[in-house]
Design a protein around this motif. Structure first.
Motif, short mmCIF file in Angstrom:
data_model
loop_
_atom_site.label_atom_id
_atom_site.label_comp_id
_atom_site.label_asym_id
_atom_site.label_seq_id
_atom_site.Cartn_x
_atom_site.Cartn_y
_atom_site.Cartn_z
N TRP A 1 52.83 52.49 44.47
CA TRP A 1 52.32 51.12 44.55
C TRP A 1 51.54 50.80 43.29
CZ3 TRP A 1 47.48 49.01 44.28
CH2 TRP A 1 47.38 47.67 44.63
N SER A 2 51.78 49.63 42.75
CA SER A 2 51.04 49.19 41.58
C SER A 2 50.66 47.73 41.77
CB SER A 2 51.87 49.35 40.30
OG SER A 2 53.05 48.59 40.40
N PRO A 3 49.47 47.34 41.39
CA PRO A 3 49.06 45.95 41.56
C PRO A 3 49.97 45.03 40.77
CG PRO A 3 47.19 47.37 41.03
CD PRO A 3 48.43 48.18 40.80
N ASN A 4 50.24 43.87 41.33
CA ASN A 4 51.05 42.89 40.60
C ASN A 4 50.20 42.11 39.62
OD1 ASN A 4 49.60 41.12 42.21
ND2 ASN A 4 51.27 40.83 43.67
N ASN A 5 50.85 41.21 38.92
CA ASN A 5 50.13 40.46 37.89
C ASN A 5 49.01 39.62 38.47
OD1 ASN A 5 51.86 41.50 35.97
ND2 ASN A 5 53.24 39.74 36.01
N PHE A 6 49.22 39.08 39.66
CA PHE A 6 48.17 38.26 40.28
C PHE A 6 46.93 39.09 40.57
CE2 PHE A 6 46.02 36.55 44.01
CZ PHE A 6 45.76 35.25 43.59
N THR A 7 47.13 40.32 41.04
CA THR A 7 45.99 41.19 41.34
C THR A 7 45.23 41.53 40.07
OG1 THR A 7 47.20 42.14 43.20
CG2 THR A 7 45.29 43.36 42.39
N TRP A 8 45.96 41.85 39.01
CA TRP A 8 45.29 42.16 37.75
C TRP A 8 44.53 40.95 37.22
CZ3 TRP A 8 44.12 46.74 36.39
CH2 TRP A 8 44.97 47.82 36.64
N ALA A 9 45.13 39.77 37.35
CA ALA A 9 44.45 38.56 36.90
C ALA A 9 43.18 38.31 37.71
CB ALA A 9 45.40 37.36 37.01
N ALA A 10 43.25 38.53 39.03
CA ALA A 10 42.07 38.35 39.87
C ALA A 10 40.97 39.34 39.50
CB ALA A 10 42.46 38.49 41.34
N LEU A 11 41.36 40.59 39.25
CA LEU A 11 40.38 41.60 38.85
C LEU A 11 39.75 41.25 37.50
CD1 LEU A 11 42.22 44.89 39.90
CD2 LEU A 11 40.24 43.83 41.02
N SER A 12 40.56 40.76 36.58
CA SER A 12 40.03 40.37 35.28
C SER A 12 39.06 39.20 35.41
CB SER A 12 41.19 39.99 34.35
OG SER A 12 40.71 39.50 33.12
N PHE A 13 39.42 38.23 36.24
CA PHE A 13 38.55 37.09 36.47
C PHE A 13 37.23 37.52 37.10
CE2 PHE A 13 37.09 33.62 39.25
CZ PHE A 13 36.94 32.60 38.31
N ALA A 14 37.31 38.37 38.11
CA ALA A 14 36.09 38.85 38.77
C ALA A 14 35.22 39.65 37.81
CB ALA A 14 36.46 39.71 39.99
N GLY A 15 35.86 40.44 36.94
CA GLY A 15 35.10 41.20 35.95
C GLY A 15 34.38 40.30 34.97
N GLY A 16 35.06 39.23 34.54
CA GLY A 16 34.43 38.29 33.62
C GLY A 16 33.24 37.59 34.25
N ILE A 17 33.40 37.17 35.51
CA ILE A 17 32.29 36.54 36.23
C ILE A 17 31.13 37.52 36.39
CG2 ILE A 17 31.57 35.49 38.40
CD1 ILE A 17 33.32 33.70 36.73
N GLY A 18 31.47 38.79 36.68
CA GLY A 18 30.42 39.78 36.82
C GLY A 18 29.64 40.01 35.54
N LEU A 19 30.33 40.09 34.41
CA LEU A 19 29.64 40.25 33.12
C LEU A 19 28.79 39.03 32.81
CD1 LEU A 19 32.51 41.84 30.98
CD2 LEU A 19 30.49 42.99 31.91
N TRP A 20 29.30 37.85 33.13
CA TRP A 20 28.52 36.63 32.94
C TRP A 20 27.24 36.67 33.76
CZ3 TRP A 20 30.66 31.23 34.82
CH2 TRP A 20 29.72 30.25 34.52
N TRP A 21 27.36 37.07 35.02
CA TRP A 21 26.18 37.14 35.91
C TRP A 21 25.18 38.17 35.41
CZ3 TRP A 21 24.51 41.19 39.18
CH2 TRP A 21 23.48 40.84 40.04
N LEU A 22 25.67 39.33 34.96
CA LEU A 22 24.76 40.36 34.44
C LEU A 22 24.03 39.87 33.20
CD1 LEU A 22 26.92 43.61 34.86
CD2 LEU A 22 24.91 42.93 36.19
N ALA A 23 24.72 39.13 32.35
CA ALA A 23 24.08 38.63 31.12
C ALA A 23 22.97 37.65 31.44
CB ALA A 23 25.13 37.97 30.23
N THR A 24 23.18 36.82 32.45
CA THR A 24 22.14 35.84 32.80
C THR A 24 20.99 36.49 33.56
OG1 THR A 24 23.40 35.27 34.81
CG2 THR A 24 23.78 33.93 32.85
N VAL A 25 21.30 37.43 34.43
CA VAL A 25 20.25 38.11 35.19
C VAL A 25 19.40 38.98 34.28
CG1 VAL A 25 19.79 39.82 37.00
CG2 VAL A 25 21.47 38.02 37.38
#
Length: 264
Positions: free
Chosen positions: A17-41
Motif C-alpha cells: 500500500w502506498s499513499p496516493n497523490n491526494f494523501t501526499w498533498a494533504a500531508l504536505s498541506f498539513a505540514g505547511g500549516i504546522g510550520l506556519w503555526w510553530l513560527a507564529t507561536v
C-alpha cells in the motif's frame, strides 16, 4: 490429446500500500500549516496565526465581502483567460503550419512577450479608462502570449515521421492537420493553459491593486492601509485555492485528452 504445462506459474507479488497523490498533498498541506503555526507561536514571525486567518475568513464569508471580491476577480480572470486562449490556439496553429503567417505574427508575439503585462497596466488604464476593460485586456494579453507560444511550439515539434507516414498512406493536408498535428500538439497547448492561468491571476491582482473597487487584490490593498494582516492572508489563500482548483481542472483535462500518451 491434452497438453499439460508443467511450468510453475508464480503470481506477481502484491503491491504494498502506498499513499496516493491526494494523501501526499494533504500531508504536505498539513505540514505547511504546522510550520506556519510553530513560527507564529514561537515568536519567529509577525505573521498572523492560522487560527486568526481562518477566523477572519469566516467573518468575511458571513459578511458576504469575501464572495463578492472572489467573484469579481474570478470573473475577470475567466473572461480574459478564455478570450486569450480561444484566440491564441488558432493563431499558434497558423504560425506553426504556414511560414508566411509565422513570419508576420512571430515578431509581434516576441515583442509583446518580453514586455511584462504589469508594465502595460498604466497604459491600458490611460487609454481604456478605469472600468473592467483594461483589467480584462491585460489578463487577455498574459493568457494569449503563454498559449500562443505553447501552441506554436507544439506544432513545430511534431515528429516529421508521423506526417510523412500519413502522406504515404494518402492523407491530405486537412487529414494530417486534424488527425496528426492537433492531437500531437494538445499536450503543449494545455501546458500553455496552465502557464496562462498563473499569469492571469498574477496580472489581475496587480491590476486590482492599481485601479479597482472590488476584487481580492483591491481588498489586499485596503487591508494594507490599516495593517490588517489577516485580511491580506485571506485574499492570498483565496487566490491560491482558486488557482489550484483551476490548475487541477486543466490537469484532469490533459489526462483525459492525452490518455494515449505514454507517461512515467
Amino acid at each position: 490429446m491434452t497438453v499439460t504445462n508443467d511450468v510453475n506459474v508464480t503470481t506477481a507479488p502484491r503491491r504494498r500500500w502506498s499513499p496516493n497523490n491526494f494523501t501526499w498533498a494533504a500531508l504536505s498541506f498539513a505540514g505547511g500549516i504546522g510550520l506556519w503555526w510553530l513560527a507564529t507561536v514561537g515568536g519567529l514571525s509577525e505573521l498572523p496565526s492560522p487560527w486568526a486567518v481562518l477566523t477572519r475568513m469566516i467573518e468575511l464569508a458571513l459578511d458576504g465581502q469575501l464572495w463578492e471580491d472572489t467573484f469579481a476577480s474570478l470573473r475577470r480572470v475567466m473572461i480574459g483567460f478564455v478570450l486569450g486562449s480561444v484566440i491564441a490556439v488558432p493563431t499558434g496553429f497558423l504560425m506553426g503550419w504556414y511560414r508566411v503567417a509565422r513570419a508576420v505574427i512571430d515578431p509581434w508575439v516576441q515583442f509583446f512577450r518580453v514586455i511584462p503585462p504589469l508594465a502595460i497596466i498604466p497604459l491600458a488604464i490611460v487609454t481604456m479608462g478605469i472600468d473592467e476593460t483594461p483589467k480584462i485586456f491585460v489578463i487577455f494579453l498574459a493568457a494569449f502570449l503563454s498559449a500562443v507560444v505553447s501552441t506554436y511550439q507544439g506544432v513545430v515539434s511534431v515528429d516529421k515521421t508521423y506526417i510523412n507516414a500519413a502522406r504515404v498512406l494518402g492523407a491530405n493536408d486537412r487529414v494530417i492537420f486534424t488527425q496528426v498535428i492537433i492531437p500531437a500538439s494538445t499536450p503543449f497547448i494545455l501546458v500553455g493553459f496552465r502557464i496562462g492561468l498563473g499569469s492571469a491571476w498574477a496580472t489581475v491582482v496587480a491590476a486590482e491593486l492599481i485601479a479597482a473597487q472590488s476584487g481580492l487584490g483591491f481588498r489586499m490593498q485596503q487591508a494594507q492601509l490599516y495593517y490588517d494582516l489577516p485580511t491580506i492572508f485571506v485574499s492570498l489563500v483565496a487566490i491560491g485555492i482558486l488557482g489550484l482548483i483551476m490548475d487541477r481542472i486543466v490537469v484532469w483535462a490533459e489526462e483525459w485528452l492525452t490518455h494515449w500518451q505514454e507517461r512515467v
